[in-house]
Design a protein around this motif. Structure first.
Motif, short mmCIF file in Angstrom:
data_model
loop_
_atom_site.label_atom_id
_atom_site.label_comp_id
_atom_site.label_asym_id
_atom_site.label_seq_id
_atom_site.Cartn_x
_atom_site.Cartn_y
_atom_site.Cartn_z
N GLU A 120 0.85 -1.19 0.00
CA GLU A 120 0.00 0.00 0.00
C GLU A 120 0.89 1.24 0.00
O GLU A 120 1.88 1.30 0.72
CB GLU A 120 -0.86 -0.03 1.26
CG GLU A 120 -1.77 1.14 1.42
CD GLU A 120 -2.54 1.05 2.74
OE1 GLU A 120 -2.47 2.03 3.51
OE2 GLU A 120 -3.18 0.02 2.99
N ALA A 121 0.55 2.24 -0.80
CA ALA A 121 1.36 3.44 -0.92
C ALA A 121 0.64 4.66 -0.36
O ALA A 121 -0.55 4.85 -0.61
CB ALA A 121 1.74 3.70 -2.37
N THR A 122 1.39 5.48 0.36
CA THR A 122 0.92 6.77 0.84
C THR A 122 1.94 7.80 0.38
O THR A 122 3.14 7.61 0.57
CB THR A 122 0.83 6.80 2.38
OG1 THR A 122 0.01 5.73 2.82
CG2 THR A 122 0.28 8.12 2.87
N ILE A 123 1.46 8.89 -0.22
CA ILE A 123 2.40 9.91 -0.68
C ILE A 123 2.34 11.12 0.24
O ILE A 123 1.32 11.42 0.85
CB ILE A 123 2.12 10.34 -2.14
CG1 ILE A 123 0.69 10.86 -2.32
CG2 ILE A 123 2.40 9.20 -3.10
CD1 ILE A 123 0.44 11.49 -3.67
N LYS A 124 3.48 11.80 0.34
CA LYS A 124 3.57 13.02 1.13
C LYS A 124 3.88 14.16 0.17
O LYS A 124 4.80 14.06 -0.64
CB LYS A 124 4.68 12.91 2.18
CG LYS A 124 4.79 14.13 3.06
CD LYS A 124 5.85 13.94 4.13
CE LYS A 124 5.95 15.21 4.98
NZ LYS A 124 7.05 15.09 5.95
N LEU A 125 3.09 15.22 0.28
CA LEU A 125 3.26 16.40 -0.56
C LEU A 125 3.68 17.60 0.28
O LEU A 125 3.31 17.70 1.46
CB LEU A 125 1.95 16.74 -1.27
CG LEU A 125 1.33 15.66 -2.14
CD1 LEU A 125 -0.05 16.10 -2.62
CD2 LEU A 125 2.22 15.32 -3.30
N SER A 126 4.42 18.51 -0.33
CA SER A 126 4.75 19.77 0.36
C SER A 126 3.50 20.64 0.36
O SER A 126 2.50 20.33 -0.30
CB SER A 126 5.88 20.49 -0.37
OG SER A 126 5.42 21.00 -1.60
N ASN A 127 3.57 21.75 1.04
CA ASN A 127 2.40 22.65 1.08
C ASN A 127 2.10 23.30 -0.26
O ASN A 127 1.05 23.90 -0.44
CB ASN A 127 2.56 23.70 2.19
CG ASN A 127 3.80 24.55 2.01
OD1 ASN A 127 4.60 24.33 1.12
ND2 ASN A 127 3.94 25.54 2.89
N ILE A 128 3.03 23.20 -1.24
CA ILE A 128 2.76 23.73 -2.58
C ILE A 128 2.47 22.60 -3.58
O ILE A 128 2.40 22.84 -4.78
CB ILE A 128 3.91 24.63 -3.09
CG1 ILE A 128 5.22 23.86 -3.15
CG2 ILE A 128 4.03 25.88 -2.25
CD1 ILE A 128 6.33 24.61 -3.87
N GLY A 129 2.32 21.38 -3.08
CA GLY A 129 1.94 20.27 -3.93
C GLY A 129 3.08 19.48 -4.56
O GLY A 129 2.86 18.63 -5.40
N THR A 130 4.31 19.75 -4.14
CA THR A 130 5.46 19.03 -4.66
C THR A 130 5.57 17.67 -3.98
O THR A 130 5.43 17.56 -2.76
CB THR A 130 6.76 19.83 -4.40
OG1 THR A 130 6.62 21.13 -4.96
CG2 THR A 130 7.96 19.14 -5.01
N LEU A 131 5.82 16.65 -4.75
CA LEU A 131 5.96 15.29 -4.23
C LEU A 131 7.21 15.20 -3.36
O LEU A 131 8.31 15.53 -3.81
CB LEU A 131 6.05 14.32 -5.41
CG LEU A 131 5.96 12.84 -5.14
CD1 LEU A 131 4.65 12.50 -4.43
CD2 LEU A 131 6.04 12.08 -6.44
N GLN A 132 7.05 14.78 -2.11
CA GLN A 132 8.19 14.70 -1.19
C GLN A 132 8.64 13.28 -0.90
O GLN A 132 9.82 13.02 -0.77
CB GLN A 132 7.86 15.40 0.13
CG GLN A 132 7.76 16.89 0.00
CD GLN A 132 7.62 17.55 1.35
OE1 GLN A 132 6.91 17.09 2.23
NE2 GLN A 132 8.32 18.66 1.53
N SER A 133 7.68 12.35 -0.76
CA SER A 133 8.06 10.97 -0.46
C SER A 133 6.89 10.02 -0.73
O SER A 133 5.75 10.45 -0.86
CB SER A 133 8.51 10.82 0.99
OG SER A 133 7.43 11.04 1.87
#
Length: 91
Positions: free
Chosen positions: A32-45
């Motif tokens: 299962e994948a969970t993505i983390k985004l910055s507050n401006i929507g940039t993919l972080q992890s």
């Protein structure tokens, strides 16, 4: 694209570079994948989970699965130093 590398063992690896790579990573790992985004929507992890196994990767890293089923994260340099790439390209 799944890239293949070999030594006496083999690994299949996918570079985590953008949103389009996430589905292939999930298919490779069956996690299962969970993505983390910055507050401006940039993919972080991306965090991959299956039972108590957790793997975290940042863009530019490779998620791999070896012939014993182990899932891990590394950079391209590690793959190139330890395996011969045998990815078949379609022309």
């Amino acid at each position: 694209m799944i890239r293949m590398f070999k030594s006496k063992d083999y690994v299949e690896a996918i570079e985590f570079k953008d949103f389009t790579s996430i589905q292939a990573i999930v298919q490779l790992t069956s996690m299962e994948a969970t993505i983390k985004l910055s507050n401006i929507g940039t993919l972080q992890s991306v965090t991959l989970r299956k039972a108590e196994e957790v793997v975290v990767a940042i863009p530019g890293q490779f998620i791999y699965k070896n012939n014993t089923g182990t899932i891990g994260v590394c950079d391209y340099k590690y793959l190139a130093e330890n395996y011969e790439e045998i990815t078949e390209t379609v022309e």
